[in-house]
Write a protein that holds these residues in place. Structure first.
Motif, mmCIF file in Angstrom:
data_model
loop_
_atom_site.group_PDB
_atom_site.id
_atom_site.type_symbol
_atom_site.label_atom_id
_atom_site.label_comp_id
_atom_site.label_asym_id
_atom_site.label_seq_id
_atom_site.Cartn_x
_atom_site.Cartn_y
_atom_site.Cartn_z
ATOM 1 N N VAL A 42 3.445 -0.978 3.891
ATOM 2 C CA VAL A 42 2.798 0.311 3.662
ATOM 3 C C VAL A 42 3.876 1.379 3.580
ATOM 4 O O VAL A 42 4.705 1.508 4.481
ATOM 5 C CB VAL A 42 1.821 0.690 4.794
ATOM 6 C CG1 VAL A 42 1.061 1.962 4.420
ATOM 7 C CG2 VAL A 42 0.853 -0.436 5.077
ATOM 8 N N ALA A 62 -1.555 4.715 8.047
ATOM 9 C CA ALA A 62 -0.658 3.554 8.058
ATOM 10 C C ALA A 62 -0.597 2.952 9.461
ATOM 11 O O ALA A 62 -0.636 1.723 9.625
ATOM 12 C CB ALA A 62 0.742 3.964 7.598
ATOM 13 N N ALA A 80 0.838 -1.198 0.000
ATOM 14 C CA ALA A 80 0.000 0.000 0.000
ATOM 15 C C ALA A 80 0.872 1.246 0.000
ATOM 16 O O ALA A 80 1.936 1.269 0.615
ATOM 17 C CB ALA A 80 -0.918 0.006 1.222
#
Lengths: 204, 204
Positions: free
Chosen positions: A165, A39, A26
């Motif tokens: 992330v 996050a 991500a």
């Protein structure tokens, strides 16, 4: 709210279960707030699933995000003491990476960033963590301190079920290309525009 | 990253300190991911500052956000046991509000949403919490279950130093008008577009 129903089913030869369990890369980018906070919100879910969490902060400031750090360190201690949730490691470039014995890396941000990435790449190869937060990692990419092509290769070829992330403005297109989830945070209105300064409990 | 330097200094008769400590009303809206997760990330900072946290979830599903809930309940227990961080209360409309004795409110979402808001308004008046997350609260506003003008009045006139974060798509313009911080999350790319379903540790 997602209802769990895919919009399209790709012709990739994978079963729904295989696809469901595919690890996620991500990227949270854009000029607005919430890239890092979202996050860390994701990391809460990971913690609750018992995932081993590794946070790597590519920032100099020690003040910002001290709240998230304290809360996650508390969750990590809870895991050690009771077995609840997952383990948490929190590493910061700003004070010199904790694993590094090099003195004075804080004087050379480019070298420190490259060292941080090399360590992350090693950990990814070893499947050391299950959930990685590479916080503000787009900046060393943008400034050429870390090679984008190398990052794209390591992240897209990472083994096992490691979720990653990446946060920060101006994420490089090559990274967005290989990401599964890209969210752009756009600032519509911000208290600092109205002459307010940051405050405890909100900005840190 | 914010550097703490206001872009403009408004002519509002407040000192920088007064402005710094002004309570924040934040809205996370837009079609992208991260609206709630960023709110819970902010709540981590609030927890670390010892703020009393109240989370109110205006959703039916019990599955989603179970990770955040578990992590915050753990942080709340840690506070009770060690005094670290702040207290945490987590209320969900989906299972019937915990303070409510009404049976069958789950059959009447409109009434349940109105009841939830009335309780929040009472708590705001009493300064019960220091940091509120009104999760997915834009939907009852959108569907007319809760009166937007009443919400705008209560939130903009709230006493003391209570911070409020509202999340959800399609936030009403009247709410954005009185908010201090508005961030729009835009979906650029999502794994469900590629036929993936939600997975544990990521979507919940």
């Amino acid at each position: 709210m997602p209802r769990g129903i895919p919009v399209t089913v790709p012709d990739d030869g994978l079963t729904t279960r295989q696809r469901r369990n595919a690890p996620v890369l991500a990227v949270h980018t854009g000029p607005g707030k919430g890239k890092s906070t979202a996050a860390f919100g994701m990391a809460l879910r990971a913690w609750n699933q018992g995932f081993d969490i590794g946070v790597f902060q590519f920032v100099k400031s020690a003040k910002w995000k001290v709240g998230e750090e304290a809360a996650f360190r508390a969750l990590g201690r809870l895991h050690e003491e009771t077995g609840e949730g997952g383990a948490v490691e929190w590493h910061k470039m700003g004070e010199g990476w904790s694993w590094s014995r090099k003195a004075g890396t804080e004087d050379d941000h480019a070298a420190a960033a490259a060292e941080g990435w090399n360590e992350i790449a090693r950990r990814i190869e070893q499947e050391r963590h299950r959930f990685y937060v590479l916080d503000e990692f787009t900046y060393p990419l943008k400034w050429g301190w870390v090679d984008v092509a190398d990052v794209v290769r390591v992240l897209s070829e990472r083994p096992g079920k490691q979720h990653v992330v990446v946060t920060g403005r101006d994420a490089p297109p090559e990274l967005l290309e290989v990401a599964d989830l890209v969210t752009e945070m756009t600032k519509i209105k911000h208290p600092m525009d109205a002459g307010r300064k940051g405050q405890r409990g909100i900005e840190w």
